[in-house]
Design a protein around this motif. Structure first.
Motif, PDB file in Angstrom:
ATOM      1  N   UNK A  43       0.838  -1.195   0.000  1.00 13.53           N
ATOM      2  CA  UNK A  43       0.000   0.000   0.000  1.00 13.53           C
ATOM      3  C   UNK A  43       0.876   1.249   0.000  1.00 13.53           C
ATOM      4  N   UNK A  44       1.969   1.224   0.757  1.00 11.74           N
ATOM      5  CA  UNK A  44       2.906   2.349   0.738  1.00 11.74           C
ATOM      6  C   UNK A  44       3.397   2.621  -0.675  1.00 11.74           C
ATOM      7  N   UNK A  45       3.783   1.564  -1.393  1.00 12.50           N
ATOM      8  CA  UNK A  45       4.286   1.734  -2.761  1.00 12.50           C
ATOM      9  C   UNK A  45       3.253   2.429  -3.641  1.00 12.50           C
ATOM     10  N   UNK A  46       1.981   2.077  -3.459  1.00 14.18           N
ATOM     11  CA  UNK A  46       0.923   2.702  -4.245  1.00 14.18           C
ATOM     12  C   UNK A  46       0.784   4.188  -3.884  1.00 14.18           C
ATOM     13  N   UNK A  47       0.963   4.498  -2.600  1.00 15.67           N
ATOM     14  CA  UNK A  47       0.748   5.869  -2.128  1.00 15.67           C
ATOM     15  C   UNK A  47       1.923   6.802  -2.386  1.00 15.67           C
ATOM     16  N   UNK A  48       3.102   6.254  -2.655  1.00 19.18           N
ATOM     17  CA  UNK A  48       4.289   7.095  -2.798  1.00 19.18           C
ATOM     18  C   UNK A  48       4.092   8.218  -3.810  1.00 19.18           C
ATOM     19  N   UNK A  49       3.572   7.893  -4.986  1.00 23.50           N
ATOM     20  CA  UNK A  49       3.435   8.910  -6.023  1.00 23.50           C
ATOM     21  C   UNK A  49       2.334   9.904  -5.688  1.00 23.50           C
ATOM     22  N   UNK A  50       1.283   9.426  -5.037  1.00 21.35           N
ATOM     23  CA  UNK A  50       0.147  10.296  -4.733  1.00 21.35           C
ATOM     24  C   UNK A  50       0.463  11.280  -3.617  1.00 21.35           C
ATOM     25  N   UNK A  51       1.309  10.850  -2.660  1.00 16.85           N
ATOM     26  CA  UNK A  51       1.632  11.701  -1.501  1.00 16.85           C
ATOM     27  C   UNK A  51       3.157  11.760  -1.395  1.00 16.85           C
ATOM     28  N   UNK A  52       3.809  12.626  -2.164  1.00 10.27           N
ATOM     29  CA  UNK A  52       5.269  12.602  -2.262  1.00 10.27           C
ATOM     30  C   UNK A  52       6.001  13.221  -1.077  1.00 10.27           C
TER      31      UNK A  52
END
Length: 237
Positions: A43-52
């Motif tokens: 889930x972190x990997x998915x969120x990295x780009x959305x919340x930089x």
């Protein structure tokens, strides 16, 4: 300002502490694969780009705590995702893209090929498309004479424990598509895929209407978070 106080000031050019964590996590994913990562790390990997510009590990764990698993997080309704403190519109979109990709990948594995010889792919697709939905859905896989998929259509969506199904509409659509066989699919949002008496009666009604028209009902699959059942496997068909 004294020389000592200047030395204790943080370096404005130093990257935040979580940047190193992000790169380490990406590297582990590249080198060891997804199985080496816990659900919250994916889930972190998915969120990295959305919340930089923020450490997203607490948010990933909060999502997991609320919804239960990576799949359930990706499949959660947008309004419920938005209830989690820290979730942004961009982050929600990233999760919905993951869900859409999983469903499309699953569908591609059963399109234009005999589905009865790819049964595990059919089950995987049905689970990815419906198992974690919060409302009941009833869909039909329409097949040609070679049992290849012609169409995959949601016939109805209802409440948490009921979907209206109209057997004659199901068969009318089969005739429009020149389908010769059907696979019925619906989900149980409760998680328990055990068929109800109403499920069994509805299936029997569709079979009775389909038989004189030369349309076979190969199976009725019920999916839920806790697994799936096959009417054929239960000898209900």
């Amino acid at each position: 300002m004294t020389e000592k106080s200047e030395a204790t000031l943080p370096d404005a050019t130093e990257p935040p502490h979580f940047h190193g964590h992000r790169e380490r996590l990406r590297k582990r994913f590249r080198e060891a694969g997804a199985d080496a990562l816990a659900d919250y790390e994916l889930i972190e990997l998915v969120l990295f780009r959305a919340i930089p510009r923020r450490d997203v590990k607490p948010l990933a764990k909060a999502l997991l705590k609320r919804f239960g698993s990576f799949a359930e997080v990706a499949a959660a309704p947008e309004l419920r995702l938005a209830e989690i403190d820290g979730m942004t519109a961009v982050a929600i979109t990233e999760l919905k893209v993951i869900q859409a990709a999983a469903v499309r990948f699953g569908r591609s594995r059963i399109e234009r090929r005999p589905v009865l010889s790819s049964w595990s792919s059919v089950i995987d697709y049905c689970r990815s498309a419906m198992a974690f939905a919060e409302r009941e859905q009833f869909r039909v896989l329409y097949l040609d004479k070679k049992n290849a998929l012609i169409a995959d259509e949601v016939q109805g969506e209802g409440t948490i424990d009921h979907t209206p199904v109209y057997p004659r509409e199901v068969l009318k659509r089969a005739l429009e598509l020149s389908a010769t066989a059907l696979i019925l699919v619906h989900n149980h949002p409760s998680g328990d895929p055990t068929p109800s008496r109403a499920d069994i009666l509805m299936t029997q009604q569709i079979i009775e209407i389909a038989k004189p028209l030369g349309v076979a009902v190969h199976d009725h699959i019920i999916v839920g978070r806790d697994g799936h059942v096959s009417f054929k496997g239960l000898q209900l068909i």
